[in-house]
Design a protein around this motif. Structure first.
Motif, PDB file in Angstrom:
ATOM      1  N   ALA A  83       5.099   7.132  -0.094  1.00 47.36           N
ATOM      2  CA  ALA A  83       5.038   7.553  -1.498  1.00 47.36           C
ATOM      3  C   ALA A  83       5.363   9.022  -1.711  1.00 47.36           C
ATOM      4  O   ALA A  83       5.900   9.389  -2.765  1.00 47.36           O
ATOM      5  N   GLY A  84       5.006   9.893  -0.763  1.00 47.00           N
ATOM      6  CA  GLY A  84       5.253  11.306  -1.011  1.00 47.00           C
ATOM      7  C   GLY A  84       4.669  12.204   0.055  1.00 47.00           C
ATOM      8  O   GLY A  84       3.996  11.757   0.985  1.00 47.00           O
ATOM      9  N   VAL A  85       4.933  13.505  -0.109  1.00 45.38           N
ATOM     10  CA  VAL A  85       4.586  14.524   0.885  1.00 45.38           C
ATOM     11  C   VAL A  85       3.935  15.711   0.193  1.00 45.38           C
ATOM     12  O   VAL A  85       4.380  16.146  -0.883  1.00 45.38           O
ATOM     13  N   TRP A  86       2.891  16.235   0.804  1.00 45.43           N
ATOM     14  CA  TRP A  86       2.328  17.526   0.438  1.00 45.43           C
ATOM     15  C   TRP A  86       2.289  18.394   1.685  1.00 45.43           C
ATOM     16  O   TRP A  86       2.027  17.891   2.791  1.00 45.43           O
ATOM     17  N   GLY A  87       2.545  19.695   1.509  1.00 48.56           N
ATOM     18  CA  GLY A  87       2.439  20.618   2.625  1.00 48.56           C
ATOM     19  C   GLY A  87       1.973  21.978   2.161  1.00 48.56           C
ATOM     20  O   GLY A  87       2.089  22.327   0.965  1.00 48.56           O
TER      21      GLY A  87
ATOM     22  N   PRO B 277       0.838  -1.200   0.000  1.00 49.72           N
ATOM     23  CA  PRO B 277       0.000   0.000   0.000  1.00 49.72           C
ATOM     24  C   PRO B 277       0.872   1.250   0.000  1.00 49.72           C
ATOM     25  O   PRO B 277       1.871   1.328   0.713  1.00 49.72           O
ATOM     26  N   ARG B 278       0.482   2.230  -0.786  1.00 56.43           N
ATOM     27  CA  ARG B 278       1.232   3.480  -0.884  1.00 56.43           C
ATOM     28  C   ARG B 278       0.634   4.503   0.074  1.00 56.43           C
ATOM     29  O   ARG B 278      -0.580   4.710   0.088  1.00 56.43           O
ATOM     30  N   VAL B 279       1.508   5.134   0.856  1.00 58.99           N
ATOM     31  CA  VAL B 279       1.078   6.079   1.890  1.00 58.99           C
ATOM     32  C   VAL B 279       1.616   7.458   1.575  1.00 58.99           C
ATOM     33  O   VAL B 279       2.827   7.634   1.363  1.00 58.99           O
ATOM     34  N   GLY B 280       0.737   8.442   1.542  1.00 57.93           N
ATOM     35  CA  GLY B 280       1.133   9.826   1.366  1.00 57.93           C
ATOM     36  C   GLY B 280       0.952  10.596   2.658  1.00 57.93           C
ATOM     37  O   GLY B 280       0.027  10.329   3.429  1.00 57.93           O
ATOM     38  N   LEU B 281       1.822  11.555   2.910  1.00 57.48           N
ATOM     39  CA  LEU B 281       1.800  12.359   4.135  1.00 57.48           C
ATOM     40  C   LEU B 281       1.404  13.789   3.806  1.00 57.48           C
ATOM     41  O   LEU B 281       1.991  14.416   2.912  1.00 57.48           O
ATOM     42  N   LEU B 282       0.432  14.310   4.535  1.00 59.46           N
ATOM     43  CA  LEU B 282       0.055  15.715   4.454  1.00 59.46           C
ATOM     44  C   LEU B 282       0.554  16.419   5.713  1.00 59.46           C
ATOM     45  O   LEU B 282       0.129  16.095   6.820  1.00 59.46           O
ATOM     46  N   GLY B 283       1.457  17.380   5.532  1.00 59.08           N
ATOM     47  CA  GLY B 283       1.975  18.136   6.672  1.00 59.08           C
ATOM     48  C   GLY B 283       3.483  18.088   6.739  1.00 59.08           C
ATOM     49  O   GLY B 283       4.104  17.093   6.335  1.00 59.08           O
ATOM     50  N   THR B 284       4.062  19.177   7.264  1.00 62.71           N
ATOM     51  CA  THR B 284       5.523  19.298   7.288  1.00 62.71           C
ATOM     52  C   THR B 284       6.050  19.879   8.591  1.00 62.71           C
ATOM     53  O   THR B 284       7.223  20.239   8.665  1.00 62.71           O
ATOM     54  N   GLY B 285       5.206  19.977   9.629  1.00 67.71           N
ATOM     55  CA  GLY B 285       5.621  20.591  10.885  1.00 67.71           C
ATOM     56  C   GLY B 285       6.497  19.677  11.722  1.00 67.71           C
ATOM     57  O   GLY B 285       6.946  18.612  11.261  1.00 67.71           O
ATOM     58  N   PRO B 286       6.767  20.070  12.982  1.00 71.25           N
ATOM     59  CA  PRO B 286       7.665  19.284  13.838  1.00 71.25           C
ATOM     60  C   PRO B 286       7.240  17.838  14.016  1.00 71.25           C
ATOM     61  O   PRO B 286       8.078  16.934  13.990  1.00 71.25           O
ATOM     62  N   TRP B 287       5.929  17.593  14.205  1.00 73.36           N
ATOM     63  CA  TRP B 287       5.485  16.206  14.376  1.00 73.36           C
ATOM     64  C   TRP B 287       5.695  15.410  13.097  1.00 73.36           C
ATOM     65  O   TRP B 287       6.072  14.242  13.131  1.00 73.36           O
TER      66      TRP B 287
ATOM     67  N   ASP C  11      -2.562   9.042  -6.190  1.00 75.56           N
ATOM     68  CA  ASP C  11      -1.434   8.109  -6.251  1.00 75.56           C
ATOM     69  C   ASP C  11      -1.360   7.165  -5.064  1.00 75.56           C
ATOM     70  O   ASP C  11      -0.546   6.233  -5.079  1.00 75.56           O
ATOM     71  N   CYS C  12      -2.158   7.409  -4.017  1.00 75.41           N
ATOM     72  CA  CYS C  12      -1.951   6.706  -2.739  1.00 75.41           C
ATOM     73  C   CYS C  12      -3.170   5.884  -2.329  1.00 75.41           C
ATOM     74  O   CYS C  12      -4.309   6.172  -2.719  1.00 75.41           O
ATOM     75  N   ASP C  13      -2.909   4.892  -1.505  1.00 77.58           N
ATOM     76  CA  ASP C  13      -3.954   4.072  -0.887  1.00 77.58           C
ATOM     77  C   ASP C  13      -4.326   4.585   0.496  1.00 77.58           C
ATOM     78  O   ASP C  13      -5.446   4.390   0.967  1.00 77.58           O
ATOM     79  N   VAL C  14      -3.357   5.218   1.167  1.00 77.89           N
ATOM     80  CA  VAL C  14      -3.520   5.708   2.541  1.00 77.89           C
ATOM     81  C   VAL C  14      -3.009   7.138   2.591  1.00 77.89           C
ATOM     82  O   VAL C  14      -1.985   7.464   1.971  1.00 77.89           O
ATOM     83  N   VAL C  15      -3.705   7.986   3.339  1.00 80.90           N
ATOM     84  CA  VAL C  15      -3.219   9.338   3.585  1.00 80.90           C
ATOM     85  C   VAL C  15      -3.024   9.506   5.082  1.00 80.90           C
ATOM     86  O   VAL C  15      -3.938   9.250   5.875  1.00 80.90           O
TER      87      VAL C  15
END
Length: 309
Positions: free
Chosen positions: A45-49, A17-27, A76-80
């Motif tokens: 898979a990738g990052v958006w911020g 499964p492809r996982v994309g991340l939303l967010g770029t802060g300290p956590w 592009d992703c299965d999980v966000v």
């Protein structure tokens, strides 16, 4: 429609499964991204911020794609996975669910009941799995401890405190102080979900809540539970450093039980992703999903209404 996740052990020959991340802060930098990169049952898979330069830096650090548009990441992703302020998270989670993505949410899901309910409704309508990352429910040994206590009966009372020094009255603020929503909403909304995430599965649904304000952003909750037990929770992000700390104690017919210490938050995040992928594979909703997140928002909103500004 994106493919369903396959848990931490995909079937042979099936893509991860492809996982994309939303967010770029300290956590996102310290927990979410490292945990996603280390997870063996999925592909980061990738990052958006909202800050393109920060997204590009985080993506480069982990060798993944940077996205300029969240909808392109959803496609592009299965999980966000979300590492965003709650009221930014909620509408994007609704869009991600409509795109067929499973949701690894941060707490609180939202700071309004309407927005939190919209997330839960979208997950149900589009038949995607959801999990809210509530640290104590995935860290060890706390996660196992909660399950053990939930198997007991005869509870009388409980007391919890989560006193953070994110905005201390003296000295330097923490690395997480550059967070407008935390400054505006305080400990009730930021750490209140953690306390409730333990009290509810052990003592039962909250049937009544009373809230009072103390110094700084401190809020004290008095709760009544479906089991008949009563509990309290004292919550703050503005505690003096010398007073900061976390604790929870349960008292009942079988004795007194204290929440154990925990560590390895990135490991806990990986277990939250495992739980989400299992829910996606089996079709069985996780009890820590968006519906539970919406209920937490309802309780916190009811408490906030009682506070005198």
């Amino acid at each position: 429609m994106n493919s369903a996740g396959e848990g931490s052990e995909p079937a042979p020959g099936r893509p991860l499964p492809r996982v994309g991340l939303l967010g770029t802060g300290p956590w996102a930098r310290r927990t979410h991204a490292p945990a996603l990169a280390a997870h063996t049952g999925s592909e980061f898979a990738g990052v958006w911020g909202r800050r393109p330069e920060a997204a590009a830096e985080l993506a480069r650090a982990h060798g993944v794609k940077v996205y300029e548009d969240p909808d392109a990441l959803f496609a592009d992703c299965d999980v966000v996975a979300f590492a965003l302020p709650p009221d930014v998270q909620a509408p994007l989670a609704v869009r991600a669910a409509a795109a067929g993505c499973h949701l690894l949410l941060d707490k609180p899901v939202a700071t309004t009941v309407e927005d939190a309910r919209a997330v839960a409704a979208a997950a149900a309508r589009h038949r995607v799995a959801s999990v809210v990352f509530l640290t104590l429910r995935f860290a060890e040994p706390t996660a196992g401890w909660v399950l053990e206590q939930a198997g007991r009966s005869g509870w009388f009372t409980a007391s919890a405190h989560w006193l953070g020094a994110v905005f201390p009255p003296a000295g330097e603020p923490s690395a997480y102080a550059d967070s407008p929503w935390r400054k505006a909403k305080g400990g009730l909304w930021d750490v209140g979900p953690h306390a409730l995430s333990v009290l509810i599965p052990v003592l039962g649904e909250v049937t009544a809540v009373t809230a009072t304000r103390g110094p700084s952003d401190l809020v004290q909750l008095a709760l009544r539970h479906a089991s008949g037990a009563a509990s309290t929770a004292v919550l703050s992000l503005g505690a003096p450093r010398a007073a900061a700390g976390v604790g929870l104690e349960l008292r009942g017919a079988e004795g007194v039980f204290a929440l154990p210490d925990w560590s390895d938050v990135p490991g806990a995040y990986g277990r939250a992703l495992d739980a989400l992928l299992t829910a996606a594979r089996t079709g069985t909703p996780d009890p820590r999903g968006a519906e539970f997140g919406a209920r937490l928002t309802e309780i916190l909103a009811a408490a906030e209404e009682q506070l005198v500004t």
